[in-house]
Design an enzyme around this catalytic site. Structure first.
Site, PDB file in Angstrom:
ATOM      1  N   ASP A  67       0.833  -1.211   0.000  1.00 42.83           N
ATOM      2  CA  ASP A  67       0.000   0.000   0.000  1.00 42.83           C
ATOM      3  C   ASP A  67       0.864   1.256   0.000  1.00 42.83           C
ATOM      4  O   ASP A  67       2.095   1.174   0.094  1.00 42.83           O
ATOM      5  CB  ASP A  67      -0.984  -0.005   1.180  1.00 42.83           C
ATOM      6  CG  ASP A  67      -0.368  -0.504   2.482  1.00 42.83           C
ATOM      7  OD1 ASP A  67       0.863  -0.431   2.618  1.00 42.83           O
ATOM      8  OD2 ASP A  67      -1.127  -0.953   3.366  1.00 42.83           O
ATOM      9  N   ASN A 136      -8.153  -3.059  14.564  1.00 41.84           N
ATOM     10  CA  ASN A 136      -9.548  -3.126  14.088  1.00 41.84           C
ATOM     11  C   ASN A 136      -9.731  -4.240  13.048  1.00 41.84           C
ATOM     12  O   ASN A 136     -10.789  -4.354  12.448  1.00 41.84           O
ATOM     13  CB  ASN A 136      -9.975  -1.772  13.503  1.00 41.84           C
ATOM     14  CG  ASN A 136      -9.191  -1.404  12.252  1.00 41.84           C
ATOM     15  OD1 ASN A 136      -8.327  -2.170  11.812  1.00 41.84           O
ATOM     16  ND2 ASN A 136      -9.478  -0.251  11.682  1.00 41.84           N
ATOM     17  N   HIS A 138      -7.919  -4.658  10.226  1.00 39.19           N
ATOM     18  CA  HIS A 138      -7.562  -4.385   8.826  1.00 39.19           C
ATOM     19  C   HIS A 138      -6.325  -5.170   8.405  1.00 39.19           C
ATOM     20  O   HIS A 138      -5.459  -5.477   9.219  1.00 39.19           O
ATOM     21  CB  HIS A 138      -7.418  -2.874   8.554  1.00 39.19           C
ATOM     22  CG  HIS A 138      -6.205  -2.218   9.145  1.00 39.19           C
ATOM     23  ND1 HIS A 138      -6.181  -0.900   9.521  1.00 39.19           N
ATOM     24  CD2 HIS A 138      -4.957  -2.680   9.405  1.00 39.19           C
ATOM     25  CE1 HIS A 138      -4.982  -0.596   9.971  1.00 39.19           C
ATOM     26  NE2 HIS A 138      -4.225  -1.660   9.925  1.00 39.19           N
ATOM     27  N   GLU A 143      -9.813  -1.356   5.542  1.00 39.72           N
ATOM     28  CA  GLU A 143     -10.412  -1.100   6.846  1.00 39.72           C
ATOM     29  C   GLU A 143     -11.732  -1.882   6.959  1.00 39.72           C
ATOM     30  O   GLU A 143     -12.262  -2.343   5.943  1.00 39.72           O
ATOM     31  CB  GLU A 143     -10.672   0.403   7.014  1.00 39.72           C
ATOM     32  CG  GLU A 143      -9.425   1.272   6.917  1.00 39.72           C
ATOM     33  CD  GLU A 143      -8.552   1.235   8.175  1.00 39.72           C
ATOM     34  OE1 GLU A 143      -8.725   0.335   9.027  1.00 39.72           O
ATOM     35  OE2 GLU A 143      -7.666   2.104   8.290  1.00 39.72           O
TER      36      GLU A 143
END
Ligand code: PGA
Length: 270
Positions: A67, A136, A138, A143
């Protein structure tokens, strides 16, 4: 899915480096996908060490970064391109032309993302994709709520992520709001997904990703669909898994499983 539980962070990195070394022995022109974040740093240190010791040669290896922040030049100290150069690429003999990165400033974002997917395919596919996991759930910058079949694309960072990265930028205007990331669908097509996690603050999300329901709310749970997903985690990150004993047993018996008759002797009647 394979869950390998090691004592601590250092052992997680050693085990992961050994998996990559073993894969490289079988295929010198390995295609590796690289993740950023705190967790893989120890693994990259080991890979540099292995290179210096002559245990891995990167001259035929191809690299894909997972990314990138939108808006940053590759030379920006917070760019993922810079991170990978700084922590791994500049220390090993990988050829510059074999390093593929998402650009933070592409002229046409959609076309850039499509071209990246094509490059991955043209390389023959990623043999091992290194991954971290966010608290979380991801993976990469997918996400919660990301489509489980998403491809490389633009994503809007969550307010929590923006707040978390804020201290790393001097100027508020510089703080990225967007990123480009490989999709979950892209990650599911890699031949091996190697996810590293360490520490008790990852224990809850590891339990949800490994043993919870498959859901876009926990993007890492998509790895339950992966043909070969390996979670290498330490005791602390494993502490909320209910099947810890089984994972340990399976790992300890892995070599013997090459000859299953040795571990499950056939019972004869009478
Ligand atoms: P960390 O990040 O390794 O810094 O915890 C993991 C991630 O957010 O993917």
């Amino acid at each position: 899915m394979e869950v390998i539980i090691k004592k601590d962070y250092d052992d997680v990195c050693s085990e992961s480096a050994a998996i990559i070394e073993e894969a490289w022995r079988r295929k010198n022109n390995l295609v590796l996908g690289f993740a950023t974040g705190k967790t893989p740093l120890g693994l990259y240190e080991k890979l540099v060490e292995f290179y210096r010791q002559g245990r891995i040669d990167f001259s035929a290896v191809t690299a894909f970064n997972l990314d990138e922040y939108v808006g940053l030049e590759a030379s920006h100290p917070q760019s993922f391109a810079h991170y990978m150069d700084h922590h791994l690429f500049r220390h090993v003999n990988i050829r510059k032309e074999d390093i593929f990165r998402l650009s933070g400033r592409p002229p046409d974002i959609d076309e850039h993302c499509r071209a990246y997917e094509r490059k991955v395919r043209d390389s023959g596919g990623i043999d091992i994709q290194i991954l971290g996991i966010g608290k979380n759930g991801h993976i990469a910058f997918n996400e919660p709520g990301s489509s489980l079949s998403s491809r490389t694309r633009l994503k809007i960072l969550t307010p929590e992520t923006v707040a978390a990265i804020r201290p790393f930028f001097q100027d508020e205007k510089e703080v990225p709001r967007f990123c480009l990331t490989m999709g979950i669908g892209t990650i599911l097509e890699t031949k091996t997904a190697l996810l590293l996690a360490s520490g008790k603050d990852k224990a809850g999300i590891i339990a949800r990703a490994v043993e919870g329901p498959l859901t876009a709310s926990v993007p890492a749970s998509a790895l339950q669909l992966h043909a070969r997903a390996i979670f290498v985690i330490d005791e602390a990150a494993a502490s909320k898994l209910t099947k810890r004993d089984y994972y340990r047993w399976a790992y300890e018996n892995k070599d013997r499983a090459l000859d299953p008759l040795k571990i499950i002797p056939l019972k004869t009647k009478g």
